[in-house]
Design a protein around this motif. Structure first.
Motif, PDB file in Angstrom:
ATOM      1  N   GLY A  42     -39.063  43.222 -19.245  1.00 11.27           N
ATOM      2  CA  GLY A  42     -39.548  44.210 -18.296  1.00 11.27           C
ATOM      3  C   GLY A  42     -41.057  44.364 -18.369  1.00 11.27           C
ATOM      4  N   MET A  43     -41.596  44.401 -19.584  1.00 15.03           N
ATOM      5  CA  MET A  43     -43.053  44.489 -19.753  1.00 15.03           C
ATOM      6  C   MET A  43     -43.751  43.279 -19.136  1.00 15.03           C
ATOM      7  SD  MET A  43     -43.401  45.503 -23.745  1.00 15.03           S
ATOM      8  CE  MET A  43     -42.047  46.330 -24.572  1.00 15.03           C
ATOM      9  N   LEU A  44     -43.243  42.097 -19.483  1.00 19.73           N
ATOM     10  CA  LEU A  44     -43.890  40.874 -19.025  1.00 19.73           C
ATOM     11  C   LEU A  44     -43.829  40.744 -17.503  1.00 19.73           C
ATOM     12  CD1 LEU A  44     -42.575  38.502 -21.814  1.00 19.73           C
ATOM     13  CD2 LEU A  44     -44.914  39.332 -21.555  1.00 19.73           C
ATOM     14  N   ARG A  45     -42.706  41.081 -16.930  1.00 23.84           N
ATOM     15  CA  ARG A  45     -42.599  41.011 -15.462  1.00 23.84           C
ATOM     16  C   ARG A  45     -43.534  42.037 -14.813  1.00 23.84           C
ATOM     17  NH1 ARG A  45     -38.645  37.601 -13.952  1.00 23.84           N
ATOM     18  NH2 ARG A  45     -36.825  37.268 -15.284  1.00 23.84           N
ATOM     19  N   ALA A  99     -54.403  41.328 -18.178  1.00 20.69           N
ATOM     20  CA  ALA A  99     -53.343  42.059 -17.468  1.00 20.69           C
ATOM     21  C   ALA A  99     -52.791  43.243 -18.238  1.00 20.69           C
ATOM     22  CB  ALA A  99     -52.193  41.093 -17.144  1.00 20.69           C
ATOM     23  N   ARG A 100     -53.079  43.343 -19.535  1.00 17.29           N
ATOM     24  CA  ARG A 100     -52.410  44.366 -20.339  1.00 17.29           C
ATOM     25  C   ARG A 100     -52.761  45.788 -19.919  1.00 17.29           C
ATOM     26  NH1 ARG A 100     -55.634  42.545 -25.813  1.00 17.29           N
ATOM     27  NH2 ARG A 100     -57.719  43.207 -25.158  1.00 17.29           N
ATOM     28  N   ASP A 129     -50.994  52.266 -16.943  1.00 22.77           N
ATOM     29  CA  ASP A 129     -50.224  52.575 -15.742  1.00 22.77           C
ATOM     30  C   ASP A 129     -49.624  53.974 -15.871  1.00 22.77           C
ATOM     31  OD1 ASP A 129     -48.650  52.678 -13.536  1.00 22.77           O
ATOM     32  OD2 ASP A 129     -47.420  50.926 -14.011  1.00 22.77           O
ATOM     33  N   GLU A 130     -50.048  54.871 -15.009  1.00 19.28           N
ATOM     34  CA  GLU A 130     -49.578  56.257 -15.075  1.00 19.28           C
ATOM     35  C   GLU A 130     -48.396  56.532 -14.151  1.00 19.28           C
ATOM     36  OE1 GLU A 130     -52.830  58.860 -14.345  1.00 19.28           O
ATOM     37  OE2 GLU A 130     -53.942  58.265 -16.145  1.00 19.28           O
ATOM     38  N   ALA A 131     -47.874  55.502 -13.509  1.00 22.32           N
ATOM     39  CA  ALA A 131     -46.791  55.720 -12.539  1.00 22.32           C
ATOM     40  C   ALA A 131     -45.578  56.369 -13.189  1.00 22.32           C
ATOM     41  CB  ALA A 131     -46.409  54.393 -11.893  1.00 22.32           C
TER      42      ALA A 131
END
Length: 227
Positions: free
Chosen positions: A161-164, A203-204, A210-212
């Motif tokens: 999930g993280m990588l995607r 990309a990290r 990411d605050e979503a």
């Protein structure tokens, strides 16, 4: 179709019988019980052999990357790590490989030392069946390429999930064979690993800044309060 099955109360009775039968049928079985260092020690020794279904993946990676080292950390209680060492030794011996040549066990490390080891490593091989989360996050933060085998259930999809999410789907294998192929390909290609390191570092921020999800949790809590 093969399933991942969790069985509680597997020290005796229907629990242990079901664990044995399902494991023999080829399913991945996680058998749990209480007092694993007390009265149920004999039962632990009896069922532990059914938790080794992924050892062959590590053996195959080691066979195809003869100059590589698989690094493990001895966790607490150390008795569990010693059990894993014995199991891996047996798996490597069955394949005609030397565990001393291919596998290293280190003591549990302090955070700074662990981060330094991640920074010096070439690859992080995510655990198959029950994906890593915190460790995978730390690997991404260090720019260390992560190889993961995406499972059917959430527990096997944490690292994927993280990588995607950060656009590195190419590090996600969808089969055991694909996991081995990907690990071998990256372990033997310095240039590709370096490219992945640079892309991870670029990309990290999408993962750590990411605050979503935070905003989504806030919105949920606000709706609950309003009701």
């Amino acid at each position: 179709m093969k399933y991942i099955i969790v069985i509680t109360g597997a020290s005796s009775g229907f629990g242990v019988l079901a664990a044995r039968a399902l494991a023999r049928a080829g399913h991945t079985v996680y058998a749990s019980m209480r007092e694993t260092t007390g009265r149920n020690v004999p039962q632990v020794k009896e069922v532990e052999k059914y938790a080794a279904e992924h050892d062959t993946l590590l053996v195959e990676i080691a066979r195809r990357v003869p100059g590589g080292k698989l690094l493990f950390f001895r966790s607490r209680p150390e008795a569990l790590s010693l059990r894993l060492e014995r199991r891996l030794r047996a798996a490597f011996e069955r394949a005609g490989l030397s565990v001393e040549r291919h596998v290293v066990f280190l003591p549990w490390q302090h955070p700074q030392a662990f981060q330094a080891i991640l920074g010096a490593a070439d690859l992080y091989l995510d655990t198959v069946g029950f994906s890593g989360f915190n460790t995978a996050l730390q690997a991404v933060r260090c720019g260390l390429p992560v190889v993961t085998r995406e499972g059917r259930f959430m527990r096997g999809r944490l690292a994927s999930g993280m990588l995607r999410h950060i656009g590195l789907d190419e590090l996600v294998a969808t089969s055991d064979a694909g996991y081995v192929e990907l690990a071998v390909a990256l372990a033997t290609d310095v240039g590709r690993r370096q490219n992945l390191r640079e892309r991870l570092c670029g990309a990290r921020g999408r993962l750590f800044e990411d605050e979503a999800s935070v905003r989504a949790l806030e919105a949920f809590l606000e709706r609950v309060v309003e009701r």
